[in-house]
Design an enzyme around this catalytic site. Structure first.
Site, PDB file in Angstrom:
ATOM      1  N   TYR A  90      42.227  67.453  44.662  1.00  0.00           N
ATOM      2  CA  TYR A  90      43.437  67.218  45.457  1.00  0.00           C
ATOM      3  C   TYR A  90      44.541  68.197  45.082  1.00  0.00           C
ATOM      4  CZ  TYR A  90      42.496  63.160  48.394  1.00  0.00           C
ATOM      5  OH  TYR A  90      42.050  62.332  49.401  1.00  0.00           O
ATOM      6  N   THR A 143      39.444  61.687  53.112  1.00  0.00           N
ATOM      7  CA  THR A 143      40.096  62.454  54.170  1.00  0.00           C
ATOM      8  C   THR A 143      39.155  62.491  55.365  1.00  0.00           C
ATOM      9  OG1 THR A 143      39.113  64.547  53.458  1.00  0.00           O
ATOM     10  CG2 THR A 143      41.272  63.981  52.535  1.00  0.00           C
TER      11      THR A 143
END
Lengths: 43, 564
Positions: B200, B519
């Site tokens: 991330y 995601t």
């Protein structure tokens, strides 16, 4: 003498930068990450 | 291993993306593809509550009050990094906007409703915090920098390390605005994998520089089902794809091989979710099996305004099938890492529907921003963590209204969540997981009242707000953060495992280069890889992934941000 010093310094910085980028895998070819799938397909 | 037919196990985003790429890039006929799944939305749900009341997961926990709307979760997009999702959406028509692709629909809405969060963090007695001041010290900066600079090839050094492990000598990090925003924007817990945190930090590095305003967040016009899933379903049905919903694939038949490592599916056991009838489906040599091996909303249960969501102890459905494959083959990962540690993965969310805009307007006044713009998190002042530190109590998302196409103009829908559902409320003295929808709303009003700048405190409008409630549906999701659970790289199968002749893994529990899970991007990309593999398309034609972690201006901006 002065010229040689600056030349050496510049080469040293360039070498150190290249080494650091190499260690960081900066120029890693991402296409190669996917060759594992190609090889499984070929198998 | 080129195939011409596909069986999709799981009808969620990843497999639907795979089907689109098989049809458009592989030039497959739509009717060569068949989906098996309990529903056609997976984790990307969103509808009137009455529609979801009869869903598989709610059969044993029926809603008494089926009014209002329900979305178990919500999605925030990021155009910069969700490149495969946007490519996918550009290939299919919008379900709600005539003449637009689904991508044009989202871009059009987002351009007219840009996100600029003005109240990302709020704290009792202080109101809106200056969250842009991250509050990092040198130790925090050093450890974060080391994480960002670690090259991909060394990622396995972080195997089985949690975020708490990595920062064990630096507990200060968990009391910074950076952490409060990062944990609630992306849903990281301190037990989560630091390997995933590293990914991330790489992929979202650009957003790190502007995280307090969430300006990099892009939103769909309506909820995730109507703006993302419905266009896919419509497209695939029009293309002749078959959907066998209400079915569960419950077991495999594999080919026996000399070395016992060839993965070839020869048959599937399919159970009708309603009747329990079991049938056998043979899988021939020309058929690919594309399997989504985990869902973060498996075993999710719902309650209503007067009923808490009951805890369902079922192991994840798709993870159960994954487990059966992993027990036979050594290179298919370890599902228990993700589905046997609820303490690390569970959440409670709620979807609140009101018949007027009183609460909506109060939140707008208190947060100083219009609906559709924010993720607001309420920080505790009392210690709430196990080691006696303050933390975020709850977070809410006030959508742009309407959030559902059938929503009436007077109605409002608000979503919120508790990242640590076993903690006790500050205004309702019981753990969040035991709260009814009404008690969650009382907790929200209590939190808002403590950051209310006045002059008339929201508490004085409590009766009007409570009277406006159509429903408030709590939802317990035991595996909501399971994809972040602490793990080693080998705990997830790669999309095309070694020695697989016809089986691919897709979704959020697969290993693929560089991608961050949780995601829409990684789910779509896994499906794209599977499609390219079985259609014989070179992988170099995959959508190019941007690398902000190797972009000098972004790195410089991130460095500067760390000192704010």
């Amino acid at each position: 003498m002065k010229k040689a010093f600056w030349l050496t310094a510049a080469l040293s910085v360039a070498a150190a930068t290249a080494y650091a980028l190499h260690k960081l895998d900066w120029f890693h070819d991402e296409a190669k990450d996917y060759t594992i799938f190609e090889s499984h397909r070929a198998a | 291993m080129i195939k011409h037919k596909a069986i999709m196990i799981g009808a969620g985003l990843a497999n639907m993306a795979s089907a689109v790429y098989l049809i458009q890039e592989g030039h497959w006929a739509g009717d060569a593809i068949t989906f098996y799944g309990i529903d056609d939305h997976g984790s990307n749900d969103g509808s009137a509550a009455s529609e979801q009341a009869v869903d598989y997961w709610n059969q044993n926990h029926p809603l008494e009050n089926t009014k209002g709307y329900l979305a178990r979760g919500g999605r925030m997009l990021n155009y910069r990094t969700y490149v495969d999702l946007m490519d996918l959406l550009s290939r299919i028509p919008s379900a709600t906007e005539a003449g637009m692709t689904a991508a044009e629909d989202t871009r059009d809405f987002d351009a007219k409703h840009r996100t600029f969060d003005k109240a990302r963090l709020m704290r009792r007695g202080e109101g809106i915090l200056q969250a842009g001041k991250l509050g990092l010290n040198n130790q925090d900066r050093l450890l974060l920098t080391k994480l960002v600079m670690m090259p991909d090839k060394d990622e396995e050094q972080l195997d089985n390390l949690s975020i708490a492990d990595y920062f064990k000598d630096d507990p200060h990090l968990f009391t910074t605005n950076f952490w409060y925003m990062w944990e609630t924007t992306f849903a990281f817990r301190i037990q989560s994998s630091v390997q995933e945190l590293r990914r991330y930090m790489h992929m979202m590095l650009y957003e790190f520089t502007q995280i307090e305003h969430l300006v990099g967040v892009n939103r769909t016009r309506y909820n995730q089902f109507e703006s993302i899933m419905l266009p896919l379903i419509n497209y695939l049905k029009d293309a002749g794809v078959h959907f066998e919903l209400g079915t569960i694939v419950t077991d495999w038949q594999f080919k026996d091989s000399q070395m016992q490592d060839e993965i070839t599916v020869t048959g599937l056991e399919i159970t009708d979710a309603n009747s329990g009838e079991v049938t056998h489906l043979p899988v021939d040599d020309d058929t690919a099996v594309i399997f989504t091996n985990g869902s973060i909303t498996d075993s999710a249960t719902i309650g209503d305004y007067h009923t808490p969501a009951r805890e369902n102890m079922d192991y994840g459905l798709s993870a159960n099938l994954w487990k059966k494959a992993a027990e036979r083959f050594y290179n298919l990962g370890n599902p228990d890492k993700f589905f046997a540690d609820r303490n690390a993965s569970e959440w409670v969310s709620f979807t609140l529907t009101t018949s007027d805009h009183v609460l909506l307007n109060e939140i707008t006044r208190i947060t100083t921003q219009v609906p559709g713009n924010a993720l607001n998190s309420f920080l505790s002042t009392a210690p709430v963590t196990e080691d006696g530190k303050p933390d975020v109590n709850m977070s809410i998302v006030v959508h742009h209204q309407p959030h559902f196409t059938t929503q009436k103009p007077n109605e409002a829908v608000i979503w919120g969540y508790f990242l640590y559902p076993r903690r006790t409320g500050e205004f309702v003295a019981k753990p969040y997981i035991e709260m009814t929808g009404e008690e969650m709303l009382q907790e929200l009003i209590g939190q808002l009242s403590m950051v209310d700048p006045g002059p008339i405190n929201i508490r004085e409008k409590t009766d009007a707000i409570m009277a406006s409630v159509i429903n408030c549906i709590p939802c317990y999701m035991p595996y909501a953060s399971a994809l972040f659970n602490n793990r080693a790289k080998a705990d997830r199968p790669i999309v095309i495992p070694a020695h697989s002749t016809n089986l691919a893994f897709t979704g959020e529990f697969v290993e693929q280069p560089y991608q961050m899970v949780f995601t829409e991007q990684s789910a779509v990309r896994s499906g794209e890889i599977a499609a390219y593999h079985f259609a014989g398309i070179p992988m170099r034609r995959l959508v190019k992934t941007p690398r902000y972690d190797k972009d000098i201006p972004t790195l410089l901006r991130a460095t500067k941000k760390m000192f704010e």
